[in-house]
Motif scaffolding. Sequence first.
Motif, short mmCIF file in Angstrom:
data_model
loop_
_atom_site.label_atom_id
_atom_site.label_comp_id
_atom_site.label_asym_id
_atom_site.label_seq_id
_atom_site.Cartn_x
_atom_site.Cartn_y
_atom_site.Cartn_z
N LEU A 255 8.43 -50.55 -0.67
CA LEU A 255 8.52 -51.66 -1.61
C LEU A 255 7.16 -52.31 -1.84
O LEU A 255 6.85 -52.73 -2.95
N SER A 256 6.32 -52.36 -0.79
CA SER A 256 4.97 -52.91 -0.95
C SER A 256 4.17 -52.09 -1.94
O SER A 256 3.42 -52.63 -2.76
N VAL A 257 4.33 -50.76 -1.87
CA VAL A 257 3.65 -49.90 -2.83
C VAL A 257 4.13 -50.18 -4.25
O VAL A 257 3.35 -50.24 -5.20
N LEU A 258 5.43 -50.39 -4.39
CA LEU A 258 6.00 -50.69 -5.69
C LEU A 258 5.44 -52.00 -6.25
O LEU A 258 5.06 -52.08 -7.43
N ILE A 259 5.35 -53.01 -5.40
CA ILE A 259 4.89 -54.33 -5.87
C ILE A 259 3.41 -54.30 -6.23
O ILE A 259 2.93 -55.15 -6.97
N GLU A 260 2.68 -53.32 -5.71
CA GLU A 260 1.27 -53.22 -6.06
C GLU A 260 1.08 -52.90 -7.54
O GLU A 260 -0.02 -53.07 -8.07
N VAL A 261 2.11 -52.46 -8.20
CA VAL A 261 2.06 -52.27 -9.65
C VAL A 261 2.16 -53.65 -10.30
O VAL A 261 3.14 -54.37 -10.10
N VAL A 262 1.12 -54.03 -11.03
CA VAL A 262 0.98 -55.40 -11.50
C VAL A 262 2.20 -55.88 -12.28
O VAL A 262 2.68 -56.99 -12.11
N GLU A 263 2.75 -55.03 -13.17
CA GLU A 263 3.80 -55.50 -14.07
C GLU A 263 5.09 -55.86 -13.34
O GLU A 263 5.95 -56.55 -13.90
N TYR A 264 5.26 -55.39 -12.10
CA TYR A 264 6.48 -55.73 -11.35
C TYR A 264 6.26 -56.87 -10.36
O TYR A 264 7.21 -57.42 -9.83
N ARG A 265 5.00 -57.22 -10.12
CA ARG A 265 4.72 -58.21 -9.08
C ARG A 265 5.28 -59.58 -9.42
O ARG A 265 5.79 -60.30 -8.57
N GLN A 266 5.19 -59.96 -10.70
CA GLN A 266 5.64 -61.29 -11.09
C GLN A 266 7.14 -61.47 -10.88
O GLN A 266 7.60 -62.57 -10.59
N ILE A 267 7.92 -60.39 -11.03
CA ILE A 267 9.36 -60.47 -10.79
C ILE A 267 9.63 -60.94 -9.38
O ILE A 267 10.46 -61.82 -9.13
N PHE A 268 8.92 -60.35 -8.43
CA PHE A 268 9.12 -60.70 -7.02
C PHE A 268 8.62 -62.11 -6.72
O PHE A 268 9.22 -62.83 -5.91
N ARG A 269 7.55 -62.52 -7.36
CA ARG A 269 7.05 -63.89 -7.18
C ARG A 269 8.06 -64.88 -7.71
O ARG A 269 8.30 -65.94 -7.10
N ASP A 270 8.67 -64.57 -8.85
CA ASP A 270 9.65 -65.48 -9.44
C ASP A 270 10.86 -65.68 -8.54
O ASP A 270 11.53 -66.72 -8.58
N HIS A 271 11.16 -64.66 -7.72
CA HIS A 271 12.30 -64.76 -6.80
C HIS A 271 11.88 -65.20 -5.41
O HIS A 271 12.63 -65.05 -4.44
N ASN A 272 10.67 -65.74 -5.29
CA ASN A 272 10.20 -66.34 -4.04
C ASN A 272 10.12 -65.33 -2.89
O ASN A 272 10.29 -65.69 -1.73
N LEU A 273 9.87 -64.08 -3.23
CA LEU A 273 9.79 -63.06 -2.19
C LEU A 273 8.65 -63.29 -1.20
O LEU A 273 8.83 -63.07 0.00
N PRO A 274 7.45 -63.74 -1.62
CA PRO A 274 6.38 -63.92 -0.64
C PRO A 274 6.74 -64.88 0.49
O PRO A 274 6.51 -64.58 1.66
N ALA A 275 7.33 -66.03 0.15
CA ALA A 275 7.69 -67.01 1.19
C ALA A 275 8.80 -66.47 2.08
O ALA A 275 8.80 -66.68 3.30
N TRP A 276 9.75 -65.78 1.47
CA TRP A 276 10.86 -65.22 2.25
C TRP A 276 10.36 -64.17 3.23
O TRP A 276 10.74 -64.15 4.41
N ALA A 277 9.47 -63.28 2.78
CA ALA A 277 8.95 -62.23 3.65
C ALA A 277 8.11 -62.83 4.78
O ALA A 277 8.13 -62.34 5.92
N LEU A 278 7.38 -63.92 4.48
CA LEU A 278 6.58 -64.57 5.52
C LEU A 278 7.48 -65.18 6.60
O LEU A 278 7.19 -65.09 7.80
N GLN A 279 8.59 -65.79 6.18
CA GLN A 279 9.53 -66.34 7.17
C GLN A 279 10.20 -65.24 7.98
O GLN A 279 10.48 -65.41 9.17
N LEU A 280 10.46 -64.10 7.35
CA LEU A 280 11.02 -62.97 8.08
C LEU A 280 10.02 -62.46 9.11
O LEU A 280 10.40 -62.13 10.24
N CYS A 281 8.74 -62.43 8.74
CA CYS A 281 7.69 -62.07 9.69
C CYS A 281 7.71 -63.03 10.88
O CYS A 281 7.61 -62.61 12.04
#
Length: 447
Positions: free
Chosen positions: A46-72
């Motif tokens: 999934l990290s490889v997928l998000i490295e594609v710029v056009e899909y990254r904003q979708i994950f940001r809009d769904h608050n994935l960065p904060a969620w993944a950090l809390q999972l870490c």
Amino acid sequence: MLLQVLQGLQDRDLQATLEKGLSAASPNDPDGGLEDVDIAMLFRPLSVLIEVVEYRQIFRDHNLPAWALQLCRRMVERANIKPPLNPIAADNQYQCLSNARAALHLSIVADADPRYRAGDWRAQFNCIIVGIKHGKRPREDFTWLLDFIVHHRDTKDHLALGDALQAMSKVGEVEWPEDLMQVYYSSICVAMSPDMPARTRHSGMAALHAVRRKVASDDLTPSMMVNLSLTLSSTAAFSIDPPVDDEPSHTLPLSEIAQSWRRDLCYIQIIFALRQSGKWDEYLANDGHLERCAGIATSLANENRSGHTRVISQLNAGHLALYLAAVLAGEQHDTAFSTDATGISTPTDTDKLCWKLIRKAWAYASSQRLDEGVQRVVPILVQHTLRHMKGGQQDVSRSMEAAVSKVLVALRSLPSVDSDDDHVNELVELLGLGETVGRTTKLHVGS
């Protein structure tokens, strides 16, 4: 959610698949049960997928960065990696840390600037715009991440160490006990050491930027100050590959200063903070920091605008000039410009360059809101402007007068600023702005 996304990778409409998967299982749900599966196996693709710029904003809009950090965080706490380690629980710790590393990397990739491709080092220096708004965090918030940093520093996992310091660069200033801060500073030194990969070194600099004012005020040991100064100097100066560019192949290449301005600004802001503390003067002078700043200033002033390269924008040039003027335009500026590397040979040329920086700095400050960062620089800029004007050799244009007037009006309207500062009053009088600044300030405060 992740299984749905990964199973949909062969679909023609991948974006619709992502949106459907994210909508079906929101990453804001803290009890998704993902701790009991091999998160690394799911997150790495999934990290490889998000490295594609056009899909990254979708994950940001769904608050994935904060969620993944809390999972870490949950994985690190479950691993319990504080010494002494329990050999009986080694397998569980390994699995938890593998998952923690995958979750943290996913958070970093998903939160990267959408303007840049994966691996573009320019995205590592968003600390220059995000750190100021975060403020100080409770020291309990991120001590778990310090545990993660220390563990991967000692096990020499450079990628994980870089990801963790990149995450810390976005936290802002932290307030930990002195012993923990010393551990953190030493980890930053390790990350910036010459034998580290470029990405890890840049993450170390970005993390240092976030705590630069605390570094300036803390009572550090001489050895710690030496290590921080030397590793910072080498990290700021080492050669870097041109950034990955999305422009067509026929487009002119970026100029050197346009390529590196984010790293340079991060570095100069660190030097500015350290310069406010007299105890760092010896290190800044002896370890090449002032000469490095003078070299950046010279490159900025002499940037080729003949049409052979794409140059830095006037706004970004002004941002650099604001801090360069504060660092270099003081009474000791001759020392900074004394080396052949700057290409400045006479005191007259030095004064002209410093005055050019001062003009650019006022123009930039007048175009910005007086946030906390600019407020710290303007009083020093006032002093340096006075010093150069009193020499009688510098002409002040009408546009500069207007810029100074606008900034001082805004500065005097702030409740936290002494409206009767002697240096400000002297500059107002010297420029003949007394009536304009005084009248406008009253109107501004009254409104």
